[in-house]
Write a protein that holds these residues in place. Sequence first.
Motif, PDB file in Angstrom:
ATOM      1  N   VAL A   2      50.393  39.183  51.413  1.00 35.52           N
ATOM      2  CA  VAL A   2      49.810  38.974  50.085  1.00 35.52           C
ATOM      3  C   VAL A   2      49.595  37.490  49.847  1.00 35.52           C
ATOM      4  CG1 VAL A   2      50.293  39.101  47.607  1.00 35.52           C
ATOM      5  CG2 VAL A   2      50.672  41.105  49.048  1.00 35.52           C
ATOM      6  N   SER A   3      50.587  36.696  50.192  1.00 39.33           N
ATOM      7  CA  SER A   3      50.487  35.254  50.006  1.00 39.33           C
ATOM      8  C   SER A   3      49.331  34.671  50.819  1.00 39.33           C
ATOM      9  CB  SER A   3      51.805  34.592  50.411  1.00 39.33           C
ATOM     10  OG  SER A   3      51.726  33.206  50.237  1.00 39.33           O
ATOM     11  N   MET A   4      49.199  35.122  52.069  1.00 34.86           N
ATOM     12  CA  MET A   4      48.116  34.618  52.920  1.00 34.86           C
ATOM     13  C   MET A   4      46.754  35.025  52.356  1.00 34.86           C
ATOM     14  SD  MET A   4      49.736  35.150  56.786  1.00 34.86           S
ATOM     15  CE  MET A   4      48.321  36.055  57.244  1.00 34.86           C
ATOM     16  N   LEU A   5      46.667  36.253  51.891  1.00 32.00           N
ATOM     17  CA  LEU A   5      45.399  36.725  51.328  1.00 32.00           C
ATOM     18  C   LEU A   5      45.065  35.992  50.027  1.00 32.00           C
ATOM     19  CD1 LEU A   5      45.677  40.551  52.016  1.00 32.00           C
ATOM     20  CD2 LEU A   5      44.112  38.942  53.110  1.00 32.00           C
ATOM     21  N   GLN A   6      46.065  35.705  49.224  1.00 33.93           N
ATOM     22  CA  GLN A   6      45.826  34.956  47.994  1.00 33.93           C
ATOM     23  C   GLN A   6      45.313  33.552  48.312  1.00 33.93           C
ATOM     24  OE1 GLN A   6      49.686  35.436  46.149  1.00 33.93           O
ATOM     25  NE2 GLN A   6      48.838  36.849  44.621  1.00 33.93           N
ATOM     26  N   GLU A   7      45.893  32.935  49.333  1.00 31.41           N
ATOM     27  CA  GLU A   7      45.441  31.603  49.730  1.00 31.41           C
ATOM     28  C   GLU A   7      44.013  31.668  50.247  1.00 31.41           C
ATOM     29  OE1 GLU A   7      45.030  27.730  50.143  1.00 31.41           O
ATOM     30  OE2 GLU A   7      46.718  28.698  49.155  1.00 31.41           O
ATOM     31  N   GLU A   8      43.710  32.717  51.008  1.00 27.01           N
ATOM     32  CA  GLU A   8      42.352  32.899  51.529  1.00 27.01           C
ATOM     33  C   GLU A   8      41.357  33.058  50.381  1.00 27.01           C
ATOM     34  OE1 GLU A   8      39.896  36.341  53.926  1.00 27.01           O
ATOM     35  OE2 GLU A   8      42.020  36.091  54.391  1.00 27.01           O
ATOM     36  N   VAL A   9      41.729  33.853  49.396  1.00 27.40           N
ATOM     37  CA  VAL A   9      40.864  34.057  48.227  1.00 27.40           C
ATOM     38  C   VAL A   9      40.665  32.736  47.490  1.00 27.40           C
ATOM     39  CG1 VAL A   9      40.754  35.132  45.948  1.00 27.40           C
ATOM     40  CG2 VAL A   9      41.375  36.504  47.939  1.00 27.40           C
ATOM     41  N   ALA A  10      41.750  32.007  47.285  1.00 28.91           N
ATOM     42  CA  ALA A  10      41.648  30.731  46.583  1.00 28.91           C
ATOM     43  C   ALA A  10      40.759  29.751  47.353  1.00 28.91           C
ATOM     44  CB  ALA A  10      43.042  30.142  46.382  1.00 28.91           C
ATOM     45  N   CYS A  11      40.901  29.729  48.662  1.00 30.47           N
ATOM     46  CA  CYS A  11      40.090  28.850  49.505  1.00 30.47           C
ATOM     47  C   CYS A  11      38.614  29.223  49.400  1.00 30.47           C
ATOM     48  CB  CYS A  11      40.574  28.936  50.949  1.00 30.47           C
ATOM     49  SG  CYS A  11      39.711  27.824  52.069  1.00 30.47           S
ATOM     50  N   LYS A  12      38.338  30.514  49.470  1.00 30.68           N
ATOM     51  CA  LYS A  12      36.949  30.960  49.359  1.00 30.68           C
ATOM     52  C   LYS A  12      36.396  30.663  47.969  1.00 30.68           C
ATOM     53  CE  LYS A  12      37.036  34.462  52.970  1.00 30.68           C
ATOM     54  NZ  LYS A  12      36.895  35.864  53.322  1.00 30.68           N
ATOM     55  N   ASN A  13      37.227  30.826  46.963  1.00 26.40           N
ATOM     56  CA  ASN A  13      36.799  30.485  45.605  1.00 26.40           C
ATOM     57  C   ASN A  13      36.415  29.012  45.510  1.00 26.40           C
ATOM     58  OD1 ASN A  13      37.033  33.003  44.413  1.00 26.40           O
ATOM     59  ND2 ASN A  13      39.114  32.654  43.669  1.00 26.40           N
ATOM     60  N   ALA A  37      24.561  24.642  43.127  1.00 29.91           N
ATOM     61  CA  ALA A  37      24.099  25.539  42.065  1.00 29.91           C
ATOM     62  C   ALA A  37      24.462  26.970  42.452  1.00 29.91           C
ATOM     63  CB  ALA A  37      22.593  25.416  41.897  1.00 29.91           C
ATOM     64  N   PRO A  38      25.106  27.674  41.548  1.00 31.07           N
ATOM     65  CA  PRO A  38      25.476  29.049  41.883  1.00 31.07           C
ATOM     66  C   PRO A  38      24.234  29.942  41.970  1.00 31.07           C
ATOM     67  CG  PRO A  38      26.144  28.524  39.634  1.00 31.07           C
ATOM     68  CD  PRO A  38      25.601  27.273  40.238  1.00 31.07           C
ATOM     69  N   THR A  39      24.106  30.590  43.091  1.00 32.55           N
ATOM     70  CA  THR A  39      22.989  31.511  43.294  1.00 32.55           C
ATOM     71  C   THR A  39      23.478  32.915  42.983  1.00 32.55           C
ATOM     72  OG1 THR A  39      23.585  31.889  45.587  1.00 32.55           O
ATOM     73  CG2 THR A  39      22.078  30.052  45.141  1.00 32.55           C
ATOM     74  N   ASP A  40      22.565  33.849  43.043  1.00 28.62           N
ATOM     75  CA  ASP A  40      22.972  35.236  42.816  1.00 28.62           C
ATOM     76  C   ASP A  40      23.973  35.672  43.873  1.00 28.62           C
ATOM     77  OD1 ASP A  40      21.439  35.514  40.565  1.00 28.62           O
ATOM     78  OD2 ASP A  40      19.730  36.422  41.600  1.00 28.62           O
ATOM     79  N   ASP A  41      23.782  35.227  45.124  1.00 29.16           N
ATOM     80  CA  ASP A  41      24.728  35.558  46.196  1.00 29.16           C
ATOM     81  C   ASP A  41      26.121  35.003  45.876  1.00 29.16           C
ATOM     82  OD1 ASP A  41      22.806  36.866  47.627  1.00 29.16           O
ATOM     83  OD2 ASP A  41      22.390  35.198  48.996  1.00 29.16           O
ATOM     84  N   ALA A  42      26.134  33.784  45.379  1.00 35.48           N
ATOM     85  CA  ALA A  42      27.413  33.154  45.041  1.00 35.48           C
ATOM     86  C   ALA A  42      28.101  33.924  43.920  1.00 35.48           C
ATOM     87  CB  ALA A  42      27.196  31.701  44.636  1.00 35.48           C
ATOM     88  N   LYS A  43      27.335  34.396  42.963  1.00 34.01           N
ATOM     89  CA  LYS A  43      27.914  35.165  41.850  1.00 34.01           C
ATOM     90  C   LYS A  43      28.510  36.475  42.368  1.00 34.01           C
ATOM     91  CE  LYS A  43      24.807  33.295  38.359  1.00 34.01           C
ATOM     92  NZ  LYS A  43      23.691  33.574  37.470  1.00 34.01           N
ATOM     93  N   VAL A  44      27.818  37.102  43.311  1.00 29.97           N
ATOM     94  CA  VAL A  44      28.316  38.347  43.901  1.00 29.97           C
ATOM     95  C   VAL A  44      29.606  38.071  44.667  1.00 29.97           C
ATOM     96  CG1 VAL A  44      27.854  40.124  45.630  1.00 29.97           C
ATOM     97  CG2 VAL A  44      26.058  39.465  44.023  1.00 29.97           C
ATOM     98  N   VAL A  45      29.610  36.989  45.440  1.00 34.96           N
ATOM     99  CA  VAL A  45      30.802  36.625  46.206  1.00 34.96           C
ATOM    100  C   VAL A  45      31.957  36.327  45.256  1.00 34.96           C
ATOM    101  CG1 VAL A  45      31.800  34.863  47.724  1.00 34.96           C
ATOM    102  CG2 VAL A  45      29.537  35.824  48.232  1.00 34.96           C
ATOM    103  N   MET A  46      31.679  35.580  44.202  1.00 36.00           N
ATOM    104  CA  MET A  46      32.724  35.237  43.225  1.00 36.00           C
ATOM    105  C   MET A  46      33.299  36.501  42.579  1.00 36.00           C
ATOM    106  SD  MET A  46      33.528  32.104  43.067  1.00 36.00           S
ATOM    107  CE  MET A  46      34.331  32.033  41.496  1.00 36.00           C
ATOM    108  N   ALA A  47      32.431  37.437  42.219  1.00 34.94           N
ATOM    109  CA  ALA A  47      32.900  38.680  41.606  1.00 34.94           C
ATOM    110  C   ALA A  47      33.762  39.464  42.599  1.00 34.94           C
ATOM    111  CB  ALA A  47      31.711  39.520  41.144  1.00 34.94           C
ATOM    112  N   SER A  48      33.330  39.504  43.849  1.00 32.33           N
ATOM    113  CA  SER A  48      34.088  40.203  44.887  1.00 32.33           C
ATOM    114  C   SER A  48      35.449  39.548  45.095  1.00 32.33           C
ATOM    115  CB  SER A  48      33.296  40.206  46.193  1.00 32.33           C
ATOM    116  OG  SER A  48      34.064  40.745  47.229  1.00 32.33           O
ATOM    117  N   LEU A  49      35.446  38.234  45.144  1.00 31.36           N
ATOM    118  CA  LEU A  49      36.711  37.510  45.329  1.00 31.36           C
ATOM    119  C   LEU A  49      37.640  37.724  44.138  1.00 31.36           C
ATOM    120  CD1 LEU A  49      35.459  34.154  46.886  1.00 31.36           C
ATOM    121  CD2 LEU A  49      36.665  36.013  48.036  1.00 31.36           C
TER     122      LEU A  49
END
Length: 115
Positions: free
Chosen positions: A12-23, A31-43
């Motif tokens: 869980v800790s590793m996955l949380q760090e991965e999510v934070a890194c991707k965020n 500039a946030p694109t539609d793809d970035a918004k989708v990725v952000m929502a997924s994250l």
Amino acid sequence: SQLCIRRLEAQVSMLQEEVACKNRAVLSRAAPTDDAKVVMASLSRREDQLGLREADLDDRERTLAAKELALRTKEREFNKRLDEIEVTLSAREALVAEQEMKIKRGSCSPTRSQR
């Protein structure tokens, strides 16, 4: 089971760090694109799921600790009862041995309940 909990907590800790890194990576884009918004929502959803898993692990860990405490308490009570039984049996053995010696010496005759 404590080992399993520790492993899951590490995951869980590793996955949380991965999510934070991707965020952070997504946020660092100009500039946030539609793809970035989708990725952000997924994250964000993934991060929420990890939070739920962590809460579940915490609950399970508390449950295990409570069960362990209950078992230790029962074990102490059981051992105490065994000690009481042992003392009672030792006293009865001593009494029987004493009565047997008296009978052998002929100093008293057994009562009806002792026959």
